[in-house]
Design a protein around this motif. Structure first.
Motif, PDB file in Angstrom:
ATOM      1  N   TYR A  13       4.526   9.984   1.985  1.00  0.00           N
ATOM      2  CA  TYR A  13       4.264   8.546   1.069  1.00  0.00           C
ATOM      3  C   TYR A  13       3.428   9.547   0.656  1.00  0.00           C
ATOM      4  CZ  TYR A  13       3.536   5.127   4.586  1.00  0.00           C
ATOM      5  OH  TYR A  13       4.198   4.099   5.407  1.00  0.00           O
ATOM      6  N   CYS A  52      13.210   1.918   6.145  1.00  0.00           N
ATOM      7  CA  CYS A  52      12.713   1.222   5.431  1.00  0.00           C
ATOM      8  C   CYS A  52      12.018   2.052   4.314  1.00  0.00           C
ATOM      9  CB  CYS A  52      11.249   1.045   5.435  1.00  0.00           C
ATOM     10  SG  CYS A  52      11.900  -0.795   6.199  1.00  0.00           S
TER      11      CYS A  52
ATOM     12  N   TRP B 142       9.106   1.971 -11.824  1.00  0.00           N
ATOM     13  CA  TRP B 142       9.834   2.749 -10.771  1.00  0.00           C
ATOM     14  C   TRP B 142       9.296   3.805 -10.409  1.00  0.00           C
ATOM     15  CZ3 TRP B 142      14.521   1.245  -8.041  1.00  0.00           C
ATOM     16  CH2 TRP B 142      14.828   2.498  -7.464  1.00  0.00           C
ATOM     17  N   GLY B 145      11.328   3.563  -6.024  1.00  0.00           N
ATOM     18  CA  GLY B 145      11.399   2.173  -5.679  1.00  0.00           C
ATOM     19  C   GLY B 145      10.359   1.506  -6.752  1.00  0.00           C
ATOM     20  N   LEU B 147       7.612  -2.266  -6.357  1.00  0.00           N
ATOM     21  CA  LEU B 147       7.100  -3.121  -5.346  1.00  0.00           C
ATOM     22  C   LEU B 147       7.205  -4.056  -6.116  1.00  0.00           C
ATOM     23  CD1 LEU B 147       4.970  -0.925  -3.804  1.00  0.00           C
ATOM     24  CD2 LEU B 147       6.829  -1.217  -3.078  1.00  0.00           C
ATOM     25  N   PRO B 148       7.062  -5.139  -5.830  1.00  0.00           N
ATOM     26  CA  PRO B 148       6.672  -6.489  -7.072  1.00  0.00           C
ATOM     27  C   PRO B 148       5.560  -6.477  -7.533  1.00  0.00           C
ATOM     28  CG  PRO B 148       7.685  -6.859  -4.368  1.00  0.00           C
ATOM     29  CD  PRO B 148       7.706  -5.772  -4.571  1.00  0.00           C
ATOM     30  N   THR B 149       4.145  -6.103  -6.461  1.00  0.00           N
ATOM     31  CA  THR B 149       2.975  -5.700  -7.473  1.00  0.00           C
ATOM     32  C   THR B 149       3.520  -5.161  -8.483  1.00  0.00           C
ATOM     33  OG1 THR B 149       2.581  -5.051  -5.512  1.00  0.00           O
ATOM     34  CG2 THR B 149       0.979  -6.572  -6.129  1.00  0.00           C
ATOM     35  N   ARG B 150       3.803  -3.701  -8.409  1.00  0.00           N
ATOM     36  CA  ARG B 150       3.368  -2.535  -9.958  1.00  0.00           C
ATOM     37  C   ARG B 150       4.459  -3.143 -10.807  1.00  0.00           C
ATOM     38  NH1 ARG B 150       4.601   2.178  -6.265  1.00  0.00           N
ATOM     39  NH2 ARG B 150       6.362   2.155  -6.867  1.00  0.00           N
ATOM     40  N   ASP B 224      10.050  -7.218   1.970  1.00  0.00           N
ATOM     41  CA  ASP B 224      10.797  -6.097   1.907  1.00  0.00           C
ATOM     42  C   ASP B 224      11.936  -5.199   3.202  1.00  0.00           C
ATOM     43  OD1 ASP B 224      10.864  -6.063  -0.602  1.00  0.00           O
ATOM     44  OD2 ASP B 224      10.020  -5.039  -1.244  1.00  0.00           O
ATOM     45  N   GLU B 225      11.108  -5.481   4.167  1.00  0.00           N
ATOM     46  CA  GLU B 225      11.402  -4.687   5.324  1.00  0.00           C
ATOM     47  C   GLU B 225      12.403  -5.279   5.956  1.00  0.00           C
ATOM     48  OE1 GLU B 225       7.821  -2.691   7.520  1.00  0.00           O
ATOM     49  OE2 GLU B 225       6.806  -1.450   5.684  1.00  0.00           O
ATOM     50  N   GLU B 235      16.755  -2.808  -2.503  1.00  0.00           N
ATOM     51  CA  GLU B 235      16.384  -2.277  -4.341  1.00  0.00           C
ATOM     52  C   GLU B 235      17.375  -2.898  -5.071  1.00  0.00           C
ATOM     53  OE1 GLU B 235      14.076  -0.976  -5.470  1.00  0.00           O
ATOM     54  OE2 GLU B 235      13.047  -0.422  -4.217  1.00  0.00           O
ATOM     55  N   ARG B 238      16.647  -6.944  -5.531  1.00  0.00           N
ATOM     56  CA  ARG B 238      16.218  -7.036  -6.920  1.00  0.00           C
ATOM     57  C   ARG B 238      16.427  -6.684  -8.146  1.00  0.00           C
ATOM     58  NH1 ARG B 238      11.302  -6.721  -4.174  1.00  0.00           N
ATOM     59  NH2 ARG B 238      11.229  -4.509  -3.539  1.00  0.00           N
TER      60      ARG B 238
END
Lengths: 264, 333
Positions: A13, A52, B142, B145, B147-150, B224-225, B235, B238
């Motif tokens: 992560y 994922c 990026w 990947g 993320l929408p919030t980012r 997403d998942e 990805e 989007r």
């Protein structure tokens, strides 16, 4: 080999190493539960199998094919996932949500054929949602909602179902409802189930096999009777417990007594 | 509750037809009103039968191109907003979030203020500016990947950066500000057939994609998942949707200026009417988006005639209260 095979898996992560070299295989028809303390990486393994999260190193095979190189739709026809984080608009009705499960099987026009609609009906019937099929998913109770999501995964007609903490946020009767349903689907459809659970007694009762993950590694695996032991509860979960035999369900169960203080 | 939900499902087709009727009605209202009032019958006569009346001249050279551009702009912006709100799963997403207004605006203002002799490059420049800003925001967001919030946060940051550029230009060249106000608030005065030609391809592509893509967005809305589990390449989907909506909004902005508000509010209104299923939401946005811009533009021309107000002002002044009214009325959304 038919089923899932995980080979030398490393997952990060960001910069943090979460999974540090895990190997296992899961044969078709089994119910496998992954357990482990918070932050041990159990959900991460599930996310890697469900593609994922991309592993840094290692491979995941589905029926001997690398899961990251086969067409993602082909994977979705065999493998369904039910993550913890799900989102549904307030005006989606149950049958609509279930019909999304047919997505990986649809052709270019993305129209549901008669056969698809029959499968949707079947999935709704299987999960006991017949009377609720016209209801908004957002107005269902927690247990009903979880069943609706399971119905969507079933409509995918997978042979393997991955569930990430399917009982979290549900009260005890809904927890049982969901786990009984999962067990029934495993028995009647020969559906392979891989799930992450927090409740160890439930894991012991509903699984054929348990994988114990600790600090990013697979520390033990086997049938519930071999896994649930005082030494495992002490070493991995840091509790003292008495272990009993549940003769009705033919599985071990334990009663936690106190936290085992770490002595440095 | 159950009966209410059934009604909900049946109504969608009907609501769509109503919106289509509204779209056609606003087309005739727009063409019929202005300095000369023309009745619907005269409009049909003038368009199809008589070729050398004054009505024909007025309609064919002035009102028809303007109405069509207004409609196309409405379609492009509202589709753009509907797509963005879907892929980011965020109700505040709109063309402005992916830098369309700030990127397109900065480029257009740079041309208008610093290189006024190249004024004819403004549409192309605004278009390229919007697209570049979008790609820049996407790259910044990026990290293994997007993320929408980012993406939204990067969008807000980049937009304010570009906006500071716009403000700097206006501060350093106060004498030229009057000339660019029209672009800043968005207006449809002096529209001609050439703008119709500029916008038409995008709108056609938009309508075509509406037939193909709603399922992907419906799936992406589940998270997403879940979408990955259903075999959607999240990805890739989007990214292509972001580029698509930037093209839509950029093409609209390049022709009429900064009208981004339509892209934020029309998809919401349509969603309140017809629900969030993209199979209905897309056609709904096409009809309602074009109606809104056409009607607001008509008001902009007629309200203080002979003086004309930029359509962007009307849009915000009427749109915001109406939107708030809808929001209060329907608690469920």
């Amino acid at each position: 080999m038919m089923g899932i095979k995980v080979e030398d898996l490393y997952v990060n992560y960001g910069d943090k190493e979460v999974i540090k070299g895990v190997n296992f295989q899961i044969e078709d028809g089994y119910v496998v539960t992954i357990i482990g303390p918070n932050g041990s990486g159990k959900s991460t393994i599930l996310k890697a199998i469900s593609r994922c999260l991309k592993p840094v190193k290692g491979k995941v095979y589905l029926d001997d094919e690398n899961i990251y190189t086969i067409n993602t739709k082909k994977v979705a026809q065999k493998l369904a996932i039910l993550p913890q984080v799900k989102n549904v608009s307030s005006d989606v009705v149950v049958e609509e949500l279930v019909s999304y499960g047919r997505y990986p099987h649809l052709g270019f026009g993305k129209k549901l054929k008669k056969e698809d609609l029959e499968i949707v009906d079947w999935a709704i019937e299987k999960t006991g949602l017949k009377d609720l099929r016209k209801r908004f998913v957002s107005t269902l109770s927690g247990g009903e909602r979880q069943r609706a999501w399971i119905a969507m995964s079933l409509a995918q007609k997978p042979k393997i179902l991955l569930l990430d903490e399917p009982t979290t946020f549900l009260d005890i009767s809904y927890q049982l409802e969901v786990l009984e349903l999962i067990k029934e689907l495993n028995e009647t459809l020969n559906l392979t189930v891989v799930m992450v659970l927090h409740d160890l007694n439930q894991a012991a009762r509903y699984s054929d096999e348990i994988f114990v993950i600790n600090d990013g590694k697979l520390s033990k695996s086997g049938c519930p009777k071999d896994i649930i032991s005082t030494s495992l509860l002490r070493d991995v979960f840091r509790i003292k417990a008495d272990i009993y035999e549940d003769s009705i369900n033919n599985c071990p169960y334990f009663i936690p007594k106190k936290i085992d203080k770490i002595v440095n | 509750m159950d009966s209410c939900e059934k009604k909900h499902g049946m109504n969608k087709g009907f609501i769509l037809i109503l919106l289509m009727v509204l779209c056609i009605a606003s087309f005739f209202i727009s063409i019929g009103n202005g300095a000369v009032k023309i009745s619907p019958k005269e409009i049909v006569d003038a368009v199809f039968f008589e070729k050398d009346t004054i009505n024909y001249q007025v309609i064919w050279n002035v009102r028809l191109p303007r109405t069509i551009v207004a409609g196309l702009v409405g379609i492009c912006l509202s589709l753009s907003g509907a797509i963005l709100q879907g892929i980011m799963r965020n109700p505040l997403a709109g063309p402005n979030i992916i830098g369309v207004s700030s990127g397109g605006g900065l480029m257009a203002l740079t041309i208008l203020i610093l290189f006024p002799e190249f004024y004819y490059l403004v549409p192309v420049g605004a278009f390229i500016g919007s697209l570049l800003a979008t790609l820049f925001i996407y790259c910044l967001a990026w990290k293994d990947g997007v993320l929408p919030t980012r993406l939204i946060l990067a969008g807000v940051a980049v937009s304010s950066l570009l906006n500071s550029g716009i403000n700097a230009l206006m501060t350093f060249f106060p004498d030229k500000v009057a000339g660019v106000i029209g672009f800043m608030v968005g207006g449809l005065s002096a529209t001609t057939w050439s703008q119709v030609k500029l916008l038409f391809p995008y709108a056609v592509v938009g309508v075509f994609l509406v037939m193909l893509l709603p399922n992907k967005l419906n799936i992406l809305m589940l998270g997403d998942e879940v979408a990955t589990g259903l075999g959607l390449n999240v990805e890739k989907t989007r990214f292509s949707f972001i580029v698509l909506s930037s093209l839509f909004a950029g093409s609209a902005v390049s022709v009429v200026g900064l009208l981004g508000f339509v892209g934020l509010i029309v998809p919401h209104m349509t969603r309140l009417f017809i629900g969030s299923d993209y199979r209905y939401l897309f056609p709904g946005c096409i009809f309602f988006g074009s109606s809104v811009v056409i009607l607001c533009d008509t008001l902009a021309r007629v309200l203080f005639a002979p003086m004309e107000i930029p359509v962007g002002i009307i849009m915000s002044a009427l749109g915001a209260p109406f939107f708030l009214y809808l929001l209060r009325k329907k608690e469920s959304v």
